[in-house]
Design a protein around this motif. Structure first.
Motif, PDB file in Angstrom:
ATOM      1  N   ALA A 107       0.837  -1.193   0.000  1.00 26.92           N
ATOM      2  CA  ALA A 107       0.000   0.000   0.000  1.00 26.92           C
ATOM      3  C   ALA A 107       0.873   1.245   0.000  1.00 26.92           C
ATOM      4  O   ALA A 107       2.054   1.198   0.364  1.00 26.92           O
ATOM      5  N   THR A 166      -3.573   0.318  -3.593  1.00 29.90           N
ATOM      6  CA  THR A 166      -4.185   0.801  -2.350  1.00 29.90           C
ATOM      7  C   THR A 166      -3.472   2.057  -1.866  1.00 29.90           C
ATOM      8  O   THR A 166      -2.260   2.053  -1.650  1.00 29.90           O
ATOM      9  N   HIS A 187      -7.729   1.811  -4.810  1.00 32.58           N
ATOM     10  CA  HIS A 187      -8.578   1.653  -3.630  1.00 32.58           C
ATOM     11  C   HIS A 187      -8.119   2.714  -2.632  1.00 32.58           C
ATOM     12  O   HIS A 187      -7.001   2.635  -2.117  1.00 32.58           O
ATOM     13  N   ALA A 201      -8.553  -8.009  -1.363  1.00 32.08           N
ATOM     14  CA  ALA A 201      -8.102  -6.988  -2.302  1.00 32.08           C
ATOM     15  C   ALA A 201      -7.329  -7.645  -3.433  1.00 32.08           C
ATOM     16  O   ALA A 201      -6.480  -8.500  -3.202  1.00 32.08           O
TER      17      ALA A 201
END
Length: 462
Positions: free
Chosen positions: A124, A172, A200, A363
């Motif tokens: 992320a 992400t 996301h 995810a």
């Protein structure tokens, strides 16, 4: 290297006996000392000694020289971001009671890490307003998380640009801050083309913000992304810190009332231990063991009771150290057509608990996959035969833009087995590419280098 302070807080318990609290905190958080001692009485004294984090060994020597041969009750109060390892080791060897007070943003990072882990995410982007916030975060990530985190902060546009230029880029994106900070970051991210179809977004609010404000002031700036998830502080967080049932207001944030309450809990606990006769003033001989472990156990048990009675969170960290933390409680919501849907809750004790009607979805990664049109590898199935390898005749409304062929079949199978989503992209100029005199590539090679696509599939020659 970051600097931290060691603070000697001398608290008068009676005419014959003192409690001395040695506290370590980051130099950038010097102002927190006044919040911690705000509920102390006039009899209590505060002494501050500073040092650099790189001088941990010298610090332990200062701690020893402070208490060496001095009769009294001591406790090490650790307010550093990741925990002062050497201080904990020395205090453990001596039987000195050790307690951490959480002053970093770790509860917020913990919440996101838990949520992403339950969604099987592996990487992320974390964006903060200041580098110091990212530094705090990384102490948690390095010690407790398996996520691969790429960090950026608003005070450095270069760090945002580096995120933009990553190939491939994690899908992400997690943004931390209060409402105004998050809005500013969202606007900056949008202007730098970081909102992609595969993105996301997760917004973690460190202040108390209403759903109506979120939907009216923030969501309109987030567009063309797969999903937006919000972590919103519950009112119970403020109520617990203030030790009230309802009608709670923490308009200036939770740090000041939390530290005031935590400092009060520590003082109260050691007063109780001293009054019970379990803690007896002794002459310390650092680093030899002086105090019986029963004193530490009694202190830890009483500290847990007092911490929870005050509405704060108590837990034991990976090194068996006692930790007093803000009682962070989140509502976790997902944005859907301008509305917010409750998908779960989070707190330190229960971690992420999905709502009954919500199923946690793993995810998935998203890739832009490049192709050069040519039969039988990739061609436009419904076009006229003479136009089936002409990019001008692809149909964006069709699945895979109307393409079929061996490489499309291979991509579909790879997607199933490796669990990723994708978008097909025809190579620039419908060519594999060549390099010019400046060393620059065009075609599908140029698309890969410039980040227009993430991977490519095509025929190979013998």
């Amino acid at each position: 290297m970051k600097e931290i302070w060691i603070a000697a807080i001398i608290i008068q318990v009676s005419a014959a006996q003192n409690i001395n609290i040695l506290g370590a905190l980051e130099v950038s958080q010097e102002s927190l000392q006044s919040d911690l001692t705000s509920r102390f009485t006039d009899q209590e004294q505060f002494e501050l000694l500073s040092f650099q984090r790189s001088e941990s060994k010298q610090l332990s020597g200062r701690m020893c020289s402070t208490i060496e041969g001095t009769p009294g009750n001591y406790i090490l109060l650790d307010m550093s971001w990741g925990g002062w390892i050497r201080g904990r080791e020395v205090s453990t060897s001596m039987g000195l009671s050790y307690t951490r007070i959480q002053t970093a943003n770790h509860p917020y990072v913990n919440a996101v890490n838990d949520y992403l882990t339950k969604n099987s995410a592996t990487e992320a982007i974390f964006i903060f307003t200041k580098k110091e916030d990212l530094d705090q975060c990384m102490y948690y990530i390095i010690m407790y998380s398996d996520l691969r985190v790429t960090g950026a902060w608003m005070d450095s546009i270069d760090s945002i640009n580096k995120i933009r230029d990553m190939k491939p880029r994690p899908s992400t994106v997690v943004i931390f801050g209060n409402k105004d900070e998050i809005l500013k970051i969202i606007q900056e991210v949008g202007s730098r083309d970081l909102m992609q179809k595969d993105s996301h977004f997760i917004l973690v609010f460190t202040d108390f913000v209403s759903e109506s404000v979120v939907t009216s002031d923030l969501l309109s700036y987030i567009y063309n992304v797969q999903s937006t998830t919000l972590f919103l502080l519950q009112e119970t967080t403020c109520c617990k810190i203030l030790n009230r049932v309802s009608g709670c207001t923490c308009s200036t944030g939770i740090t000041k009332p939390f530290l005031a309450s935590a400092g009060e809990v520590v003082v109260k606990t050691y007063k109780q231990i001293s009054a019970s006769g379990q803690a007896v003033a002794k002459a310390w001989n650092c680093p030899s063991k002086v105090q019986d472990e029963k004193v530490y156990t009694a202190f830890k048990n009483t500290l847990k009771q007092n911490t929870e009675a005050a509405g704060l969170t108590f837990y034991t960290d990976a090194y068996m150290g006692s930790v007093i933390s803000p009682p962070i409680n989140f509502d976790v919501k997902k944005a859907n057509d301008g509305q917010l849907m409750q998908i779960g809750k989070w707190n330190k004790q229960m971690m992420f608990q999905p709502s009954p009607e919500f199923m946690v979805e793993n995810a998935t990664r998203f890739f832009k996959v490049g192709f050069v049109l040519g039969k039988p590898w990739a061609w436009i199935e419904k076009a006229d035969p003479a136009k089936q390898t002409d990019p001008n005749y692809i149909d964006k409304k069709e699945k895979n833009k109307g393409l079929t062929g061996y490489t499309l079949d291979l991509l579909a199978e790879l997607s199933k087995s490796m669990k990723f989503d994708y978008e097909v992209v025809v190579a620039t100029g419908n060519a594999y590419g060549s390099r010019n005199s400046k060393g620059e590539w065009d075609g599908i090679m140029g698309d890969l280098i410039n980040g227009r696509i993430d991977i490519s599939l095509g025929k190979t020659n013998k």
